[in-house]
Design an enzyme around this catalytic site. Structure first.
Site, short mmCIF file in Angstrom:
data_model
loop_
_atom_site.label_atom_id
_atom_site.label_comp_id
_atom_site.label_asym_id
_atom_site.label_seq_id
_atom_site.Cartn_x
_atom_site.Cartn_y
_atom_site.Cartn_z
N PRO A 1 0.86 -1.19 0.00
CA PRO A 1 0.00 0.00 0.00
C PRO A 1 0.90 1.24 0.00
O PRO A 1 1.93 1.27 0.68
CB PRO A 1 -0.80 -0.13 1.30
CG PRO A 1 -0.04 -1.07 2.17
CD PRO A 1 0.84 -1.92 1.28
N GLY B 1 2.30 4.95 0.69
CA GLY B 1 2.21 6.04 1.67
C GLY B 1 1.59 5.61 2.98
O GLY B 1 0.98 6.40 3.69
N SER C 1 7.01 2.12 1.00
CA SER C 1 6.81 2.01 -0.46
C SER C 1 7.84 2.83 -1.22
O SER C 1 8.34 2.39 -2.26
CB SER C 1 5.39 2.41 -0.85
OG SER C 1 5.07 3.70 -0.39
N SER C 2 8.21 4.01 -0.70
CA SER C 2 9.21 4.80 -1.43
C SER C 2 10.60 4.17 -1.30
O SER C 2 11.39 4.18 -2.25
CB SER C 2 9.23 6.25 -0.95
OG SER C 2 9.70 6.33 0.37
N ALA C 3 10.89 3.60 -0.15
CA ALA C 3 12.20 2.93 0.04
C ALA C 3 12.30 1.71 -0.87
O ALA C 3 13.35 1.46 -1.48
CB ALA C 3 12.37 2.53 1.50
N ASP D 1 14.46 3.08 6.46
CA ASP D 1 13.53 2.39 5.55
C ASP D 1 14.28 1.68 4.41
O ASP D 1 14.10 0.49 4.19
CB ASP D 1 12.54 3.39 4.95
CG ASP D 1 11.56 3.95 5.97
OD1 ASP D 1 11.75 3.70 7.18
OD2 ASP D 1 10.61 4.64 5.56
C1 MEV Z 1 9.37 6.38 8.52
O1 MEV Z 1 9.17 5.08 8.03
C2 MEV Z 1 10.22 6.35 9.75
C3 MEV Z 1 10.49 7.71 10.40
O2 MEV Z 1 11.24 7.43 11.59
C4 MEV Z 1 11.27 8.63 9.49
C5 MEV Z 1 12.70 8.20 9.26
O3 MEV Z 1 13.24 7.39 10.03
O4 MEV Z 1 13.28 8.73 8.33
C6 MEV Z 1 9.21 8.40 10.83
#
Ligand code: MEV
Length: 282
Positions: A77, A79, A84-86, A128
């Site tokens: 899913p 966002g 998903s972006s990673a 991520d």
């Molecule tokens: C996002 O998946 C995790 C956060 O800790 C941001 C980050 O680590 O860059 C919220």
């Protein structure tokens, strides 16, 4: 040429990890595939499950300006805190290396995927795409960065999807601005300590569940939970989960529930018409 990147879930430590505390994250058995096709004209998305105004800029962090169509398919899913972006960044970097026919070291892949992640999220911690690249269950520290492989657990995770996308860059920026409030800074420090406790409790789901519950409470204190996410946490606990928390940046996204068997939480989610599925570490 094709590359694949795994999605991820953060078991414990999101947001605090941005400020140098550790986090525990796992790569999951869902992810994103990128296929590169030669075509005349500017490089850009071809067939794509991802609809994001930042997409072309993200692609150009790794690819040449011209000559490629980038087909993207995903089982994640978008966002929702599942990386998903990673996964896209890792898949893209791998596809690009395959196209050039060169082997890619971990450090190179990490740095190149980081450039893509920055387009989407500003200044993320790197957890991520780091865990997406490494696979398995990992303790991550931004300094270094350092990765410690942790044992694959016997418990299971159910993901409950709020159906609402969170904006990681904006959520991280919001927490950064609120760090001047002593209660917010104290909650971040406590989340860092919870990660150490979680690492020691990895083999004890009852103890780990309590830690996840507290982690969720601290994330609520720093302002990244929502009534919908709190409701999903309550639903999972009422269905017998050892513990539950939002996973990822929050503001929407998913909740993870720690369970011995997925059935009861999946049934409760289905009854409440909440999309839910089980994931395994990969
Ligand atoms: C996002 O998946 C995790 C956060 O800790 C941001 C980050 O680590 O860059 C919220």
């Amino acid at each position: 040429m094709r590359g694949w990147g795994a999605g991820k879930l953060i078991l414990c430590g999101e947001h605090a990890v941005v400020y140098g505390h550790p986090a525990i994250a796992l790569a999951v058995d869902r992810g994103t595939t990128v296929t590169l096709r030669e075509r005349p004209g500017p490089t850009g998305p071809g067939v794509s499950d991802v609809d994001d105004p930042r997409l072309r800029a993200a692609l150009l962090a790794v690819l040449p300006e011209d000559g490629l169509a980038v087909d993207i398919t995903t089982t994640l899913p978008i966002g929702r805190g599942m990386g998903s972006s990673a996964a896209l960044a890792v898949a893209l970097v791998r596809a690009e290396a395959a196209r050039r026919g060169v082997p890619l070291s971990f450090d190179e892949a990490f740095a190149r995927a980081f450039a893509v992640e920055r387009v989407f999220h500003g200044e993320p911690s790197g957890v991520d795409h780091g865990v997406s690249l490494r696979g398995g269950v990992v303790r991550y520290l931004r300094a270094g960065p350092s990765f410690t492989a942790l044992p694959t657990p016997s418990w299971r995770l159910v993901v409950l999807d709020s159906g609402i996308a969170g904006d990681t860059g904006a959520l991280v920026a919001g927490v950064r601005a609120r760090r001047v409030e002593p209660a917010v800074e104290a909650a971040l420090v406590r989340i860092g300590a919870l990660v150490g406790e979680a690492e020691r409790a990895l083999g004890d789901p009852a103890a780990l569940g309590e830690i996840l519950d507290e982690n969720h409470a601290r994330l609520t204190e720093i302002g990244v939970s929502t009534p919908a996410l709190d409701g999903l946490v309550g639903l999972a606990r009422a269905a017998g989960a050892f513990g539950a928390k939002l996973a990822g940046a929050g503001g929407g996204g998913v909740v993870i529930a720690l369970v011995e068997e997925a059935g009861a939480v999946l049934a409760a989610a289905a009854k409440a018409r909440v999309p839910a599925f089980e994931v395994s570490p990969r």
